[in-house]
Design an enzyme around this catalytic site. Structure first.
Site, PDB file in Angstrom:
ATOM      1  N   GLU A  45      -9.101 -19.207   8.981  1.00 43.76           N
ATOM      2  CA  GLU A  45      -7.583 -19.086   9.926  1.00 43.76           C
ATOM      3  C   GLU A  45      -7.549 -17.458  11.209  1.00 43.76           C
ATOM      4  O   GLU A  45      -8.111 -16.549  10.158  1.00 43.76           O
ATOM      5  CB  GLU A  45      -6.946 -18.553   9.097  1.00 43.76           C
ATOM      6  CG  GLU A  45      -5.087 -18.203   9.386  1.00 43.76           C
ATOM      7  CD  GLU A  45      -4.022 -18.574   7.932  1.00 43.76           C
ATOM      8  OE1 GLU A  45      -3.151 -18.179   8.210  1.00 43.76           O
ATOM      9  OE2 GLU A  45      -4.753 -18.119   6.661  1.00 43.76           O
ATOM     10  N   LYS A 113       0.810 -23.759  12.901  1.00 43.93           N
ATOM     11  CA  LYS A 113       0.851 -23.568  11.122  1.00 43.93           C
ATOM     12  C   LYS A 113       2.736 -23.407  10.746  1.00 43.93           C
ATOM     13  O   LYS A 113       3.267 -23.352  11.621  1.00 43.93           O
ATOM     14  CB  LYS A 113       0.536 -22.368  11.034  1.00 43.93           C
ATOM     15  CG  LYS A 113       1.351 -21.872   9.126  1.00 43.93           C
ATOM     16  CD  LYS A 113       0.213 -20.773   8.838  1.00 43.93           C
ATOM     17  CE  LYS A 113       0.130 -20.453   7.295  1.00 43.93           C
ATOM     18  NZ  LYS A 113      -0.303 -19.183   7.425  1.00 43.93           N
ATOM     19  N   CYS A 149      -3.909 -23.319   5.910  1.00 40.07           N
ATOM     20  CA  CYS A 149      -4.116 -22.061   4.940  1.00 40.07           C
ATOM     21  C   CYS A 149      -2.656 -22.713   3.737  1.00 40.07           C
ATOM     22  O   CYS A 149      -2.319 -23.542   3.119  1.00 40.07           O
ATOM     23  CB  CYS A 149      -4.064 -20.743   4.966  1.00 40.07           C
ATOM     24  SG  CYS A 149      -3.910 -19.605   3.768  1.00 40.07           S
ATOM     25  N   GLY A 290     -14.734  13.534  -6.731  1.00 35.23           N
ATOM     26  CA  GLY A 290     -14.232  14.239  -7.837  1.00 35.23           C
ATOM     27  C   GLY A 290     -14.285  13.770  -8.826  1.00 35.23           C
ATOM     28  O   GLY A 290     -14.044  13.041  -9.804  1.00 35.23           O
ATOM     29  N   GLY A 293     -16.381  13.475 -15.746  1.00 30.39           N
ATOM     30  CA  GLY A 293     -16.625  13.447 -17.101  1.00 30.39           C
ATOM     31  C   GLY A 293     -16.080  12.464 -17.638  1.00 30.39           C
ATOM     32  O   GLY A 293     -16.704  12.119 -18.797  1.00 30.39           O
ATOM     33  N   ASP A 296     -12.698   7.282 -15.632  1.00 33.07           N
ATOM     34  CA  ASP A 296     -12.103   6.790 -13.846  1.00 33.07           C
ATOM     35  C   ASP A 296     -13.120   7.605 -13.225  1.00 33.07           C
ATOM     36  O   ASP A 296     -13.571   6.051 -12.071  1.00 33.07           O
ATOM     37  CB  ASP A 296     -10.623   6.919 -14.210  1.00 33.07           C
ATOM     38  CG  ASP A 296      -9.635   6.616 -14.760  1.00 33.07           C
ATOM     39  OD1 ASP A 296      -9.883   5.260 -15.463  1.00 33.07           O
ATOM     40  OD2 ASP A 296      -9.353   7.892 -15.397  1.00 33.07           O
ATOM     41  N   SER A 297     -13.488   8.078 -13.218  1.00 30.19           N
ATOM     42  CA  SER A 297     -14.147   8.787 -11.627  1.00 30.19           C
ATOM     43  C   SER A 297     -15.610   8.176 -12.399  1.00 30.19           C
ATOM     44  O   SER A 297     -16.140   7.698 -10.819  1.00 30.19           O
ATOM     45  CB  SER A 297     -14.550  10.048 -12.080  1.00 30.19           C
ATOM     46  OG  SER A 297     -15.245  10.897 -13.058  1.00 30.19           O
ATOM     47  N   ASN A 373      -0.885  21.572 -13.384  1.00 29.12           N
ATOM     48  CA  ASN A 373      -0.916  20.963 -11.556  1.00 29.12           C
ATOM     49  C   ASN A 373      -1.953  21.705 -10.682  1.00 29.12           C
ATOM     50  O   ASN A 373      -2.249  21.503  -9.727  1.00 29.12           O
ATOM     51  CB  ASN A 373       0.350  20.407 -11.132  1.00 29.12           C
ATOM     52  CG  ASN A 373       0.769  18.936 -11.890  1.00 29.12           C
ATOM     53  OD1 ASN A 373       0.610  18.954 -12.684  1.00 29.12           O
ATOM     54  ND2 ASN A 373       2.092  19.019 -11.917  1.00 29.12           N
ATOM     55  N   GLU A 402      -2.504   5.044 -15.070  1.00 27.61           N
ATOM     56  CA  GLU A 402      -1.630   6.146 -13.823  1.00 27.61           C
ATOM     57  C   GLU A 402      -0.658   6.335 -13.050  1.00 27.61           C
ATOM     58  O   GLU A 402       0.676   6.590 -13.210  1.00 27.61           O
ATOM     59  CB  GLU A 402      -3.052   7.194 -13.793  1.00 27.61           C
ATOM     60  CG  GLU A 402      -3.759   7.088 -15.535  1.00 27.61           C
ATOM     61  CD  GLU A 402      -4.697   8.117 -14.801  1.00 27.61           C
ATOM     62  OE1 GLU A 402      -5.512   8.259 -16.293  1.00 27.61           O
ATOM     63  OE2 GLU A 402      -5.816   7.986 -13.869  1.00 27.61           O
TER      64      GLU A 402
END
Length: 552
Positions: A45, A113, A149, A290, A293, A296-297, A373, A402
């Protein structure tokens, strides 16, 4: 009458807006089809424009250029197999999502379509006009019906095609991934086969486009719903498929059936593919992130290494006085195991300078979230400076938990161009790390083995913006938080649904409040690959300013 019909299925990865490049891919597939003696080569498509091109398709200069590119393709492919390719189409003042049939040097037939999807990531009602119910087109003496589709998810289009003489169905798709979607597709297509009694060939595209990843997995069904052939998930592939005419009508001859991986592997493949194609299609070669440790990173670094190769990934540790020796060791261990470049850039001196600059303004106030922050925003500033200097795209590393509740700093750790784990809840981040440590595939460019050491996965999550900080100081434990988020976000449920699931009402209300309060952050956040039908952005569109709260 011919008793054999060969279709070349081109499960390919177009680039939105690259009309010449997409036409070249179609032409190469056509050449392979000719060498294989195919009667027809089929593309997915809207292949010529790439998909999902959104409002770009409505630009007259663009859709006119797309149609002209297909006309030129028809001339180039005049002597050989018929070609079927997705393209916008204009009739009068109306714009259609169409499937164009090219033979004899011209556009011989147009399929328009009929059912325009208007949910989740799709908004085709505002872009295209709905075509009428139509009949099949002819390739030689064979009549083929092509529901486009969404048209194959409704019974009326396929039934009309069967009633008007279609001998089998060829369904071109731009169908993006969400978890367990293949079973949904298969169930709908089996229903069309049972209703019409016709074989059905489902052709899907592959590749990433912004937040969407098209997962391929094209397949063919014979009457009764029997699976006759299945192409690979996520990989570009060309398959020559044969049908044979029998006394009972056409039947697909058996081909290779490829088993599907489990949902953790599929999700991981989507995150790798999404990043790889986002980079390739936007012109970037390298990334940086970044590396704290934390888990997530670590998984983002691993996804990046698998998508681009470790040599194209820069990991940067930006410690403050609150960064533990454990985190320093864990971050360096992950970068070393992956084979990525590793930079150590302390922020204490810069943070002190900013604190001193603000001290006259902040005199008489208590230190708190603002000061925390500053660390995150200073890291964002430094990472963006490196991104600008080295031409490397900055990746953000916030998981869906998060992102949902705003536990991230806007203009700080939310800064960046792409977020590979944007639709992955924290609890699934842990499991995905364990899965990647235990598994390696040939499509991964990073090393095999344990690349995220167990301590990264097992230690209590913390942002390390103050002494002894833990995520659980501000949020429910992640298993509870993610369960409530799945109810409130993915299932669009209520506070009462959370209470019925065993959660405290006040806690659920707090989570709901955080979700609504964080909408403005998500509005400014980086894109990331869609894994679920509850992904933030096109799947879920809420007002930024909103005073409503669930009274239940």
């Amino acid at each position: 009458m011919a008793d054999r019909f060969r279709i070349t299925l081109a499960q390919l990865n177009p680039v939105v807006g690259d009309l010449a490049g997409n036409a070249a891919k179609a032409r190469a597939a056509w050449e392979q089809a000719g060498e294989a003696g195919a009667d027809l080569v089929a593309l997915p498509e809207m292949f010529i424009t790439g998909y999902n091109a959104q409002d770009l398709v409505m630009k007259p200069a663009f859709h006119t250029a797309a149609i002209e590119a297909v006309r030129a393709l028809a001339v180039d492919c005049a002597d050989g197999p018929t070609m079927a390719i997705g393209c916008p189409w204009v009739e009068g003042t109306e714009l259609f999502n169409s499937y164009l049939i090219l033979k004899g040097g011209r556009i011989a037939s147009t399929v328009l379509k009929h059912h325009l999807p208007n949910e989740t990531v799709f908004d085709e009602v505002r872009i295209f006009d709905a075509g009428p119910l139509g009949g099949p087109y002819a390739v030689g003496n064979v009549r083929i019906g092509s529901p486009i589709c969404e048209d194959a998810w409704h019974e009326d289009v396929a039934e009309t095609l069967a009633e008007t003489g279609a001998e089998f169905l060829l369904v071109p798709n731009g169908s993006p991934y969400y978890r367990n979607k293949f079973e949904t597709r298969l169930n709908h297509m089996v229903a069309r086969v049972v209703e019409t009694g016709l074989p059905l060939i489902y052709l899907n595209m592959v590749g990433g486009q912004d937040d969407q990843v098209f997962d391929g997995g094209s397949f063919a069904l014979n009457p009764g719903g029997e699976l006759a052939m299945q192409m690979p998930l996520f990989d570009e592939a060309i398959t020559h498929l044969d049908l044979e005419r029998t006394d009972a009508g056409w039947r697909v001859l058996p081909g290779v059936e490829r088993a599907h991986a489990d949902e953790y592997e599929q999700d991981y493949r989507v995150m790798v593919t999404g990043l790889r194609d986002y980079m390739a299609k936007s012109g970037f070669k390298k990334v940086l992130l970044g590396l704290s440790g934390g888990v997530d990173s670590a998984i983002v670094a691993t996804i990046a290494a698998d998508a681009l190769g470790p040599e194209n990934v820069r990991c940067v540790m930006l410690p403050s006085e609150y960064t533990s020796e454990e985190s320093l060791a864990d971050a360096e261990a992950v970068a070393t195991a992956l084979g990525c470049h590793y930079d150590y850039v302390p922020i204490s001196e810069g943070r002190a300078a900013i604190t001193n600059t603000l001290a006259p303004l902040f005199e008489g106030t208590e230190p708190g979230l603002t000061e925390e922050n500053i660390q995150s925003r200073l890291r964002g500033l430094l990472l963006m400076a490196m991104s600008n200097k080295f031409g490397e795209m900055l990746l953000t590393t916030g998981n869906k938990s998060e992102v949902a509740v705003g536990y991230a700093t806007i203009y700080g750790d939310m800064a960046g161009g792409y977020n590979p784990i944007k639709d992955l809840y924290k609890t699934r981040v842990f499991e995905t790390c364990r899965w990647r440590n235990a598994n390696h595939r040939d499509w991964m460019m990073g090393p095999a083995g344990e690349v995220i050491r167990p301590n990264v996965i097992d230690k209590p999550p913390t942002a390390e913006l103050r002494e002894d900080q833990k995520d659980s100081d501000s949020l429910p434990d992640y298993p509870d938080l993610d369960a409530m988020l799945e109810i409130l976000v993915d299932r669009n449920g209520s506070i009462s649904d959370c209470v019925a699931a065993g959660f405290d009402r006040a806690t659920a209300q707090k989570v709901e409040r955080l979700i609504y309060m964080s909408e403005y952050k998500r509005f400014q956040s980086a894109p990331g690959p869609r894994l679920t039908k509850g992904a933030f952005w096109l799947d879920r569109r809420y007002p930024i300013v909103n005073r409503w709260r669930d009274p239940s």
